[in-house]
Design a protein around this motif. Sequence first.
Motif, mmCIF file in Angstrom:
data_model
loop_
_atom_site.group_PDB
_atom_site.id
_atom_site.type_symbol
_atom_site.label_atom_id
_atom_site.label_comp_id
_atom_site.label_asym_id
_atom_site.label_seq_id
_atom_site.Cartn_x
_atom_site.Cartn_y
_atom_site.Cartn_z
ATOM 1 N N LEU A 122 4.274 -2.115 -14.443
ATOM 2 C CA LEU A 122 3.899 -1.643 -13.109
ATOM 3 C C LEU A 122 3.184 -0.308 -13.242
ATOM 4 O O LEU A 122 3.726 0.651 -13.785
ATOM 5 C CB LEU A 122 5.151 -1.486 -12.239
ATOM 6 C CG LEU A 122 4.980 -0.813 -10.867
ATOM 7 C CD1 LEU A 122 4.054 -1.644 -9.978
ATOM 8 C CD2 LEU A 122 6.326 -0.629 -10.189
ATOM 9 N N SER A 123 1.944 -0.245 -12.750
ATOM 10 C CA SER A 123 1.172 0.997 -12.757
ATOM 11 C C SER A 123 1.278 1.670 -11.395
ATOM 12 O O SER A 123 1.153 1.009 -10.358
ATOM 13 C CB SER A 123 -0.302 0.704 -13.071
ATOM 14 O OG SER A 123 -0.445 0.153 -14.358
ATOM 15 N N LEU A 238 -6.450 1.566 -8.071
ATOM 16 C CA LEU A 238 -5.735 0.288 -8.089
ATOM 17 C C LEU A 238 -6.350 -0.651 -9.119
ATOM 18 O O LEU A 238 -5.648 -1.355 -9.851
ATOM 19 C CB LEU A 238 -5.755 -0.357 -6.712
ATOM 20 C CG LEU A 238 -5.096 0.447 -5.588
ATOM 21 C CD1 LEU A 238 -5.245 -0.281 -4.266
ATOM 22 C CD2 LEU A 238 -3.636 0.692 -5.902
ATOM 23 N N GLY A 241 -5.476 0.493 -12.661
ATOM 24 C CA GLY A 241 -4.141 0.056 -13.051
ATOM 25 C C GLY A 241 -4.127 -1.402 -13.461
ATOM 26 O O GLY A 241 -3.476 -1.783 -14.439
ATOM 27 N N ALA A 242 -4.874 -2.241 -12.722
ATOM 28 C CA ALA A 242 -4.938 -3.662 -13.058
ATOM 29 C C ALA A 242 -5.624 -3.874 -14.403
ATOM 30 O O ALA A 242 -5.214 -4.731 -15.193
ATOM 31 C CB ALA A 242 -5.677 -4.418 -11.957
ATOM 32 N N GLN A 245 -3.166 -2.991 -17.169
ATOM 33 C CA GLN A 245 -2.162 -4.038 -17.359
ATOM 34 C C GLN A 245 -2.763 -5.251 -18.051
ATOM 35 O O GLN A 245 -2.127 -5.886 -18.901
ATOM 36 C CB GLN A 245 -1.571 -4.419 -16.003
ATOM 37 C CG GLN A 245 -0.752 -3.306 -15.372
ATOM 38 C CD GLN A 245 -0.145 -3.724 -14.055
ATOM 39 O OE1 GLN A 245 0.229 -4.876 -13.873
ATOM 40 N NE2 GLN A 245 -0.049 -2.794 -13.125
ATOM 41 N N GLN A 308 2.394 -8.816 -14.703
ATOM 42 C CA GLN A 308 1.758 -7.654 -14.106
ATOM 43 C C GLN A 308 2.279 -7.515 -12.673
ATOM 44 O O GLN A 308 2.111 -8.415 -11.859
ATOM 45 C CB GLN A 308 0.238 -7.819 -14.069
ATOM 46 C CG GLN A 308 -0.407 -7.854 -15.436
ATOM 47 C CD GLN A 308 -1.906 -8.052 -15.363
ATOM 48 O OE1 GLN A 308 -2.496 -8.690 -16.221
ATOM 49 N NE2 GLN A 308 -2.529 -7.518 -14.331
ATOM 50 N N SER A 310 2.136 -5.558 -9.096
ATOM 51 C CA SER A 310 1.224 -4.727 -8.311
ATOM 52 C C SER A 310 1.934 -4.174 -7.088
ATOM 53 O O SER A 310 2.818 -4.820 -6.513
ATOM 54 C CB SER A 310 0.006 -5.545 -7.863
ATOM 55 O OG SER A 310 -0.697 -6.059 -8.966
ATOM 56 N N THR A 312 1.648 -3.819 -3.433
ATOM 57 C CA THR A 312 0.869 -4.470 -2.383
ATOM 58 C C THR A 312 0.976 -3.686 -1.080
ATOM 59 O O THR A 312 1.898 -2.889 -0.893
ATOM 60 C CB THR A 312 1.353 -5.906 -2.162
ATOM 61 O OG1 THR A 312 2.753 -5.887 -1.821
ATOM 62 C CG2 THR A 312 1.173 -6.738 -3.419
ATOM 63 N N ALA A 336 7.926 -4.405 -4.642
ATOM 64 C CA ALA A 336 7.516 -4.085 -6.011
ATOM 65 C C ALA A 336 8.735 -3.825 -6.898
ATOM 66 O O ALA A 336 8.774 -4.252 -8.054
ATOM 67 C CB ALA A 336 6.594 -2.868 -6.007
ATOM 68 N N GLY A 497 -8.084 -8.810 -8.812
ATOM 69 C CA GLY A 497 -7.092 -8.907 -7.753
ATOM 70 C C GLY A 497 -6.597 -10.310 -7.493
ATOM 71 O O GLY A 497 -5.877 -10.544 -6.513
#
Length: 517
Positions: A122-123, A238, A241-242, A245, A308, A310, A312, A336, A497
């Motif tokens: 988790l970022s 965001l 971070g994705a 991951q 992963q 996220s 939300t 989360a 996403g």
Amino acid sequence: MRRRYTNQERPPRVGARVLAKALVGVLLIFISTGAGVAIAGYLMIAPPIPDDPAKRQAPIPDLPEEVIVPVEPGGPRTILVLGSDRRAKTSRDAQLGQREKPHSDTIVLVRLDPKRHRVAVLSLPRDLAVTIPGFADNTKINQAYDEGGARLTLDTVKHFFESAVGRTFNVNGVIDVNFDGFQRAVNHVGGIYVDVDREYYNPEGTGFASIDIDPGYQRLVGSDALDYVRFRHTDSDLFRGARQQDFLRQATTQRSVRELKSVGEASELLGILQEYFRFDKKFLGRRNLAGLLKTAVHLAMNDTVVNQISLTGITESEDPVADTRLYISNENIQKAYDAFMTGDGAQNPERSTQPVRTPKRKKGNASTVSGMVDARRLGEDMAVLAEPRLKRLPFYFPGKITSRTRYTNDTPRIYSLRDEDGRLHRAYRMVGAIGESGEYWGVQGLTWRNPPILENPDRIRKTASGRELMLFYDGKKIRMVGWRTPRAAYWISNTIGRKISNARMIEIASSLRRLKQ
């Protein structure tokens, strides 16, 4: 007198292969986010000291041992990994007296859970508005590192979750990474093969970090790897971070790291990590490393997946140009938290290698998947230009795409890359934009039939035409659909996403075709 170990301190007695596999599973997680001390377990819990003691980083300062919650050996543990622009003692900047106060660049939580056979990542976006205990309310989370380093960042992360969910949020280890260490660790394993979704380009002299990476599956090393995981100029925190991951996920499949079996190589890598990374005072202790190794062995001996997670429901301020803070409700923090700690709502489907056949359509019936359009003409136009340059690589293009897709170029990117044995392969990449900032999907083809990215699919689906599609999930969403022919491998990559639905991903993959087919 030889020391006698307790059961909790004793390294697990396992075969060399299982031990190496355990090492790799955790090592890559840490390398990807910025650490690698699980390799100490491979050295029988005896981490070597670098030849020059001056190069060894001291433990993270101002981080008392009591704030790190101990874990039973082999139990689940949560690790906080911080990425900063802190310079090593031996760096050129440090020698010139240019070591400015370090700033936080990345805040990542890693959950190792052997009972559930999963690793969760988790970022936390650095622009996330939080309360920094004893400092300020409604301020960006990365400010915690500026004001109080790793200790205040840890306090802030714990407060962020505890105030929203009403439960204690324990952290069992803290690792502080700098940029040089990340690059050297990646270079030590020969780079990481990454499925790059689009072109990343920003020239020198613009005021933003420079980057020049083309789309497509490729090996990223050194500064390119760092530029990729740090990029956020044209999208947001965001998306960064994705990307981090996803880089982590793809790193776990690299053969070069799976083959780190010699004590010499392990010792060299650990020396690099100790020179460039800092740990909490307990982390490199014999007891903690023995427990970490037991956790790694459990993960290695089971069908472990990387999830992963996220955040939300994140919203921007009323004026995002002037105020870049990001906001999230307690309800979404709770979601989360549950996904990170237990996998609730984020678990991949149970892995199965048995093909599931797609029902045949009646003759003349069109697809029942909504939001798709015929894309044969666009694909044929690309094929006419691409095929003469691809040599022995057959060019497959989607016969159907989502209605909002627009290809970013009139021709695919055509290039060559070398596999892990140094053999040269032909490849191409088609990039489609769906009309949302930062969201791109792609079609990849290459003559390398067994790239790391296609290892261990979650499901196999057999189409009516006999094509076996490999489905790769991120929780409940399909992130990639792969397919092999006798001469090549192909896949459809979802957006960062995961904006393309499962049904549409399968429909696009099923529609892949060649010119005049």
